[in-house]
Design a protein around this motif. Sequence first.
Motif, PDB file in Angstrom:
ATOM      1  N   VAL A 119       0.833  -1.208   0.000  1.00  0.00           N
ATOM      2  CA  VAL A 119       0.000   0.000   0.000  1.00  0.00           C
ATOM      3  C   VAL A 119       0.865   1.255   0.000  1.00  0.00           C
ATOM      4  N   ASP A 120       1.921   1.248   0.792  1.00  0.00           N
ATOM      5  CA  ASP A 120       2.827   2.407   0.842  1.00  0.00           C
ATOM      6  C   ASP A 120       3.457   2.669  -0.522  1.00  0.00           C
ATOM      7  N   ARG A 172      -8.335  10.479  -4.377  1.00  0.00           N
ATOM      8  CA  ARG A 172      -7.875  11.299  -3.245  1.00  0.00           C
ATOM      9  C   ARG A 172      -6.529  11.960  -3.518  1.00  0.00           C
ATOM     10  N   ILE A 173      -5.638  11.259  -4.236  1.00  0.00           N
ATOM     11  CA  ILE A 173      -4.278  11.750  -4.419  1.00  0.00           C
ATOM     12  C   ILE A 173      -4.098  12.458  -5.755  1.00  0.00           C
ATOM     13  N   CYS A 205      -8.035   5.841  -3.575  1.00  0.00           N
ATOM     14  CA  CYS A 205      -6.677   6.399  -3.515  1.00  0.00           C
ATOM     15  C   CYS A 205      -6.401   7.291  -4.718  1.00  0.00           C
ATOM     16  N   GLU A 223       0.730   4.185  -2.898  1.00  0.00           N
ATOM     17  CA  GLU A 223       0.437   5.589  -2.593  1.00  0.00           C
ATOM     18  C   GLU A 223       1.626   6.479  -2.934  1.00  0.00           C
ATOM     19  N   ASP A 224       2.829   5.967  -2.761  1.00  0.00           N
ATOM     20  CA  ASP A 224       4.019   6.741  -3.115  1.00  0.00           C
ATOM     21  C   ASP A 224       4.047   7.034  -4.615  1.00  0.00           C
ATOM     22  N   LEU A 260       1.419   7.150  -6.596  1.00  0.00           N
ATOM     23  CA  LEU A 260       0.337   8.083  -6.897  1.00  0.00           C
ATOM     24  C   LEU A 260       0.727   9.519  -6.562  1.00  0.00           C
ATOM     25  N   TYR A 261       1.440   9.709  -5.466  1.00  0.00           N
ATOM     26  CA  TYR A 261       1.906  11.054  -5.121  1.00  0.00           C
ATOM     27  C   TYR A 261       2.918  11.558  -6.152  1.00  0.00           C
TER      28      TYR A 261
END
Length: 209
Positions: free
Chosen positions: A71-72, A137-138, A134, A75-76, A78-79
């Motif tokens: 998950v990390d 949101r991102i 995700c 999300e990394d 996506l950022y």
Amino acid sequence: MVRTAVRTVTLNVYHVGDECVNRYIASAPHTNYFSNLVSFFRNQCMDLNRLVSETLKNPGPDSTSAIIAAVDEIEDNLYYFSDVISAGIPDVGRLITDSILMLLIFPILLPSLRLLDVNDMQSGVVTSLYLLCCILRIVKIKDLANTIVMALFYPLEALTTFSRGKVNGYISDRSFTSVSQEPDNDNIAKCNAECLTVNVPNPSSSPSE
């Protein structure tokens, strides 16, 4: 550490703001980097689904930590996508958002939301909902969010991609558990935001149930 350093350098280049630099970044073959990056992200999403499915079937002491790590990573990435898009290079932003739609959301995430067997655990549904949340949101892109919301209310067949007047899309009913063919990244790189259209059926002409 190497990945972080590379991303820092590339983001500095993307934020230069020079028109010549922007054209260089958005020209072939450099655009393949972004298509390949989204393909790598798609594989990460599929790996997460496999981890969740295996954990539901055979829970282990390391399952939770493996899922959190996956998950990390997702999300990394996506950022990073969000940071690249915020650099203000229109062609690159369109390429990333179109690639996310055509490589991940249309062929994998949205079809996975279809409940085919009520007796199944449907871990793919949970993972797909998480990934969609995700992304929304991102990666805060209005057109991307509008397309996803539209796809949730209308059949995927209503969402078609046109390139130079011809159909050039990639839509299928494949889910997380059935992936045997990959789209051509060259076609994705040629697609732009103007070619993505939504055919909304007339509610008054819809067949009665």
